[in-house]
Design a protein around this motif. Structure first.
Motif, PDB file in Angstrom:
ATOM      1  N   THR A  11      -5.151   3.567   1.799  1.00 34.96           N
ATOM      2  CA  THR A  11      -4.636   2.939   1.846  1.00 34.96           C
ATOM      3  C   THR A  11      -2.936   2.465   2.426  1.00 34.96           C
ATOM      4  OG1 THR A  11      -5.285   2.829  -0.547  1.00 34.96           O
ATOM      5  CG2 THR A  11      -4.159   1.722  -1.047  1.00 34.96           C
ATOM      6  N   VAL A  12      -2.023   4.078   2.536  1.00 33.51           N
ATOM      7  CA  VAL A  12      -0.815   3.859   2.570  1.00 33.51           C
ATOM      8  C   VAL A  12      -1.429   3.066   4.740  1.00 33.51           C
ATOM      9  CG1 VAL A  12       0.630   5.110   3.687  1.00 33.51           C
ATOM     10  CG2 VAL A  12      -0.176   5.200   1.695  1.00 33.51           C
ATOM     11  N   ASP A  13      -2.252   3.702   5.169  1.00 28.38           N
ATOM     12  CA  ASP A  13      -2.343   3.598   7.272  1.00 28.38           C
ATOM     13  C   ASP A  13      -3.066   2.008   6.974  1.00 28.38           C
ATOM     14  OD1 ASP A  13      -1.849   6.647   7.745  1.00 28.38           O
ATOM     15  OD2 ASP A  13      -4.210   6.490   7.276  1.00 28.38           O
ATOM     16  N   ARG A  14      -4.038   1.603   5.580  1.00 29.66           N
ATOM     17  CA  ARG A  14      -4.079   0.152   6.330  1.00 29.66           C
ATOM     18  C   ARG A  14      -2.741  -0.841   5.709  1.00 29.66           C
ATOM     19  NH1 ARG A  14      -8.590   1.507   3.158  1.00 29.66           N
ATOM     20  NH2 ARG A  14      -7.595   0.806   1.091  1.00 29.66           N
ATOM     21  N   LEU A  15      -2.026  -0.294   4.550  1.00 29.44           N
ATOM     22  CA  LEU A  15      -0.765  -1.486   4.609  1.00 29.44           C
ATOM     23  C   LEU A  15       0.300  -1.496   5.336  1.00 29.44           C
ATOM     24  CD1 LEU A  15       0.050   0.094   1.038  1.00 29.44           C
ATOM     25  CD2 LEU A  15       0.099  -2.103   1.749  1.00 29.44           C
ATOM     26  N   LEU A  16       0.549   0.164   6.528  1.00 28.10           N
ATOM     27  CA  LEU A  16       1.300   0.391   7.523  1.00 28.10           C
ATOM     28  C   LEU A  16       0.394  -0.594   8.480  1.00 28.10           C
ATOM     29  CD1 LEU A  16       3.210   3.616   6.977  1.00 28.10           C
ATOM     30  CD2 LEU A  16       3.637   1.608   6.360  1.00 28.10           C
ATOM     31  N   SER A  17       0.189  -0.494   9.095  1.00 29.64           N
ATOM     32  CA  SER A  17      -0.761  -0.780  10.124  1.00 29.64           C
ATOM     33  C   SER A  17      -1.387  -2.319  10.371  1.00 29.64           C
ATOM     34  CB  SER A  17      -2.095  -0.355  10.438  1.00 29.64           C
ATOM     35  OG  SER A  17      -3.411  -0.529   9.372  1.00 29.64           O
ATOM     36  N   ILE A  18      -1.461  -2.922   9.305  1.00 34.56           N
ATOM     37  CA  ILE A  18      -1.401  -4.771   8.934  1.00 34.56           C
ATOM     38  C   ILE A  18      -0.810  -5.574   8.565  1.00 34.56           C
ATOM     39  CG2 ILE A  18      -2.412  -6.608   7.311  1.00 34.56           C
ATOM     40  CD1 ILE A  18      -5.014  -4.452   6.282  1.00 34.56           C
ATOM     41  N   HIS A  19       1.080  -5.275   7.862  1.00 31.22           N
ATOM     42  CA  HIS A  19       1.972  -5.592   7.328  1.00 31.22           C
ATOM     43  C   HIS A  19       2.895  -4.584   8.415  1.00 31.22           C
ATOM     44  CE1 HIS A  19      -0.207  -7.625   4.299  1.00 31.22           C
ATOM     45  NE2 HIS A  19      -0.822  -6.374   4.260  1.00 31.22           N
ATOM     46  N   GLU A  20       3.133  -4.102   8.881  1.00 35.03           N
ATOM     47  CA  GLU A  20       4.513  -3.513   9.775  1.00 35.03           C
ATOM     48  C   GLU A  20       5.660  -3.564   9.084  1.00 35.03           C
ATOM     49  OE1 GLU A  20       3.113  -4.606  13.965  1.00 35.03           O
ATOM     50  OE2 GLU A  20       1.600  -3.518  14.304  1.00 35.03           O
ATOM     51  N   PRO A  21       6.044  -3.030   8.051  1.00 41.84           N
ATOM     52  CA  PRO A  21       6.921  -3.436   7.679  1.00 41.84           C
ATOM     53  C   PRO A  21       8.226  -2.569   8.355  1.00 41.84           C
ATOM     54  CG  PRO A  21       6.184  -1.682   6.809  1.00 41.84           C
ATOM     55  CD  PRO A  21       4.902  -1.873   7.812  1.00 41.84           C
ATOM     56  N   SER A  22       9.200  -3.773   8.358  1.00 45.34           N
ATOM     57  CA  SER A  22      10.666  -3.019   8.371  1.00 45.34           C
ATOM     58  C   SER A  22      12.054  -2.522   7.798  1.00 45.34           C
ATOM     59  CB  SER A  22      11.704  -4.313   9.652  1.00 45.34           C
ATOM     60  OG  SER A  22      11.298  -5.708   8.606  1.00 45.34           O
ATOM     61  N   VAL A  23      10.900  -2.892   6.584  1.00 44.88           N
ATOM     62  CA  VAL A  23      11.854  -1.006   5.484  1.00 44.88           C
ATOM     63  C   VAL A  23      10.693  -1.763   4.366  1.00 44.88           C
ATOM     64  CG1 VAL A  23      13.814  -2.344   3.770  1.00 44.88           C
ATOM     65  CG2 VAL A  23      14.016  -3.719   6.078  1.00 44.88           C
ATOM     66  N   ILE A  24      11.159  -0.270   3.936  1.00 43.84           N
ATOM     67  CA  ILE A  24      10.489   0.041   2.592  1.00 43.84           C
ATOM     68  C   ILE A  24      11.000  -0.032   1.617  1.00 43.84           C
ATOM     69  CG2 ILE A  24       8.989   1.741   2.044  1.00 43.84           C
ATOM     70  CD1 ILE A  24       7.134   1.898   3.942  1.00 43.84           C
ATOM     71  N   VAL A  25      10.996  -1.027   0.105  1.00 44.76           N
ATOM     72  CA  VAL A  25      12.292  -0.378  -1.057  1.00 44.76           C
ATOM     73  C   VAL A  25      10.989   0.779  -1.391  1.00 44.76           C
ATOM     74  CG1 VAL A  25      13.641  -1.076  -2.171  1.00 44.76           C
ATOM     75  CG2 VAL A  25      13.510  -2.045  -0.686  1.00 44.76           C
ATOM     76  N   HIS A  26      11.121   1.767  -2.092  1.00 42.82           N
ATOM     77  CA  HIS A  26      10.159   2.477  -2.595  1.00 42.82           C
ATOM     78  C   HIS A  26      10.738   2.653  -3.932  1.00 42.82           C
ATOM     79  CE1 HIS A  26       6.768   5.383  -3.297  1.00 42.82           C
ATOM     80  NE2 HIS A  26       7.765   6.656  -2.897  1.00 42.82           N
ATOM     81  N   THR A  27       9.899   2.353  -5.195  1.00 40.41           N
ATOM     82  CA  THR A  27      10.777   2.320  -6.557  1.00 40.41           C
ATOM     83  C   THR A  27       8.832   2.864  -6.866  1.00 40.41           C
ATOM     84  OG1 THR A  27      10.295  -0.171  -7.263  1.00 40.41           O
ATOM     85  CG2 THR A  27      12.521  -0.158  -6.546  1.00 40.41           C
ATOM     86  N   ALA A  28       7.912   3.135  -6.606  1.00 39.55           N
ATOM     87  CA  ALA A  28       7.053   3.762  -6.666  1.00 39.55           C
ATOM     88  C   ALA A  28       7.176   4.788  -7.335  1.00 39.55           C
ATOM     89  CB  ALA A  28       5.847   2.978  -6.353  1.00 39.55           C
ATOM     90  N   ALA A  29       6.929   5.002  -8.673  1.00 38.66           N
ATOM     91  CA  ALA A  29       6.885   6.742  -9.648  1.00 38.66           C
ATOM     92  C   ALA A  29       6.145   6.863 -10.625  1.00 38.66           C
ATOM     93  CB  ALA A  29       7.866   6.982  -9.543  1.00 38.66           C
ATOM     94  N   GLN A  30       6.036   7.279 -11.248  1.00 33.51           N
ATOM     95  CA  GLN A  30       5.326   8.050 -12.565  1.00 33.51           C
ATOM     96  C   GLN A  30       7.249   8.067 -12.899  1.00 33.51           C
ATOM     97  OE1 GLN A  30       6.395   8.443 -15.877  1.00 33.51           O
ATOM     98  NE2 GLN A  30       5.845  10.998 -15.473  1.00 33.51           N
ATOM     99  N   PRO A  31       7.730   7.277 -14.131  1.00 30.72           N
ATOM    100  CA  PRO A  31       9.362   8.131 -14.236  1.00 30.72           C
ATOM    101  C   PRO A  31       9.607   8.489 -15.144  1.00 30.72           C
ATOM    102  CG  PRO A  31       9.081   5.743 -15.048  1.00 30.72           C
ATOM    103  CD  PRO A  31       7.337   5.850 -14.367  1.00 30.72           C
ATOM    104  N   SER A  32       8.567   8.886 -15.664  1.00 27.41           N
ATOM    105  CA  SER A  32       9.303   9.460 -17.780  1.00 27.41           C
ATOM    106  C   SER A  32       9.430  10.999 -16.977  1.00 27.41           C
ATOM    107  CB  SER A  32       8.527   9.339 -18.785  1.00 27.41           C
ATOM    108  OG  SER A  32       8.366   9.701 -20.038  1.00 27.41           O
ATOM    109  N   ALA A  33      10.942  11.707 -17.158  1.00 27.63           N
ATOM    110  CA  ALA A  33      10.882  12.665 -17.919  1.00 27.63           C
ATOM    111  C   ALA A  33       9.918  12.976 -19.052  1.00 27.63           C
ATOM    112  CB  ALA A  33      12.427  13.114 -17.950  1.00 27.63           C
TER     113      ALA A  33
END
Length: 415
Positions: A82-104
């Motif tokens: 999935t990540v390979d497809r995202l990067l190869s298709i969209h070639e982002p110049s910026v990634i804002v990575h907020t994805a996470a399971q956020p709860s302690a």
């Protein structure tokens, strides 16, 4: 240019994506598994503020703000293909990575949740970093929301990033040691180390944005239309302490402070957090530091008892009568810890703007007061014994086999 925003269905991810899209005509590609909705549902809770489905959000963003540059992909970043497809298709110049399971607290329920949290959070970050290297995108500015929780609670002012170590007459700058207090917080400690390594090995420009406890129910953009609202969690597992206290105030349920509550924690308003991320994402590449930079995304430290008392005072303006009650603290901690944390770099990034805590509380109470029925229907979720059905049975069984206390109060950070 393409900006990729991960975790874009989340509390911080959605308003950040929306702000970026309103300030640029470049493509803004949103990615999320939509798992946050499932996690909250699994602990028997819900968002107090209805969070529209992504298709409705995107339609509203174009209608209200003219954002025709937003698109959404449902995808799992722990999956390498999935990540390979995202990067190869969209070639982002910026990634804002907020994805996470956020709860302690969610990561502390049992070993299964701890393993899931660590795999989910760290695998996604590793996939993105290695994907940038393998797709020849090492000029991409990688921005991740980690957490101030990696610092723990040391007895000295926390630096904005590394620290100076001296041993046998020699000195050097070293990364701040990971002193995280939960399995979730450790994922961000590992992410911080992996980002530093990726910068060293791949020369990827990195912004490690160490996010404090984030409070607030809206931003300028999300407030424009109910369909643009971000989620607002208030349960023990996914509601940060300020949100949980605000929801308790709306339900006129006593605010639960563990121990004396004089220990200070780092806080930032949602508006200020979103502003910093948007400015980093849209910074001029020619002026951007081609480096590894740590930002302490915090505007002030506040004691837990001050949080409760401020909310109680502001609640009076809404004709809400709420008490602050103290309970025995099951954790071993310094209940008078006066946390000091450096934030000059982040304050400069947002030009010194800062929403006061009182202003933020007033906004939150004004927003969630409209959804008091939802909150009151879930007020039993303020406390940790909230798993239901098979999950409750499994957790009870695990507790019988373990000497650990699965319901220790752990402060939740931002997503």
């Amino acid at each position: 240019m393409t900006v990729l925003v991960t975790g874009a269905d989340g509390y911080i991810g959605w308003p950040t994506a929306l702000r970026i899209a309103t300030r640029t005509t470049d493509r803004v590609v949103l990615v999320d598994t939509l798992a946050r909705r499932e996690w909250v549902d699994s602990v028997g809770s819900t968002s107090a503020v209805p969070a529209a489905e992504m298709a409705e959000r995107l339609a509203a963003a174009e209608e209200v703000h003219g954002c025709a540059n937003l698109s959404f992909i449902e995808g799992d970043l722990t999956d390498t293909e999935t990540v390979d497809r995202l990067l190869s298709i969209h070639e982002p110049s910026v990634i804002v990575h907020t994805a996470a399971q956020p709860s302690a607290p969610y990561s502390q329920i049992n070993g299964e949740r701890a393993n899931y949290t660590q795999h989910n959070n760290m695998q996604a970050t590793r996939n993105l970093l290695w994907g940038l290297e393998e797709h020849g995108l090492t000029d991409t500015h990688f921005i991740e929301t980690t957490t101030t929780g990696v610092y723990g609670a040391p007895e000295f002012p926390i630096p904005e990033g590394g620290a100076t170590m001296e041993h046998e007459g020699e000195r050097d700058e070293v990364p701040f040691p990971a002193m995280a207090g939960s399995w979730y917080h450790l994922t961000k400690s590992h992410d911080a180390a992996n980002m530093r390594l990726a910068h060293t090995q791949f020369d990827i420009p990195i912004s490690d944005v160490r996010t404090a406890i984030t409070y607030g129910s809206e931003t300028e953009e999300t407030a424009a239309d109910p369909r643009l609202a971000t989620r607002f969690d208030f349960d023990y597992y996914f509601g940060v302490v300020a949100h949980r206290f605000c929801a308790q105030a709306v339900a006129e349920y006593p605010m639960t402070v563990y121990g004396r509550g004089e220990q200070r924690k780092p806080f930032i308003a949602l508006e200020d957090a979103v502003e910093g991320l948007a400015r980093l994402a849209l910074s001029d590449p020619a002026e951007r530091p081609d480096d590894h930079v740590v930002y302490n995304q915090v505007t002030r430290a506040i004691s837990i008892v001050e949080v409760a008392e401020t909310i109680a005072d502001v609640a009076g303006e809404f004709d809400l009568d709420v008490d602050v009650e103290h309970f025995e603290n099951p954790r071993e901690e310094d209940e008078t810890h006066k946390m000091e944390i450096e934030n000059d770099r982040y304050v400069d990034l947002i030009d010194g703007q800062s929403t006061t805590f009182e202003e933020g509380v007033r906004e939150v109470l004004g927003t969630i007061g409209e959804y008091d029925d939802t909150i009151e229907a879930h007020e039993d979720r303020f406390l940790p014994d909230v798993l239901t059905g098979d999950e409750a049975a499994k957790t009870a069984s695990d507790a019988e086999e373990s000497s650990s206390d699965e319901t220790q109060p752990v402060d939740t950070e931002a997503e």
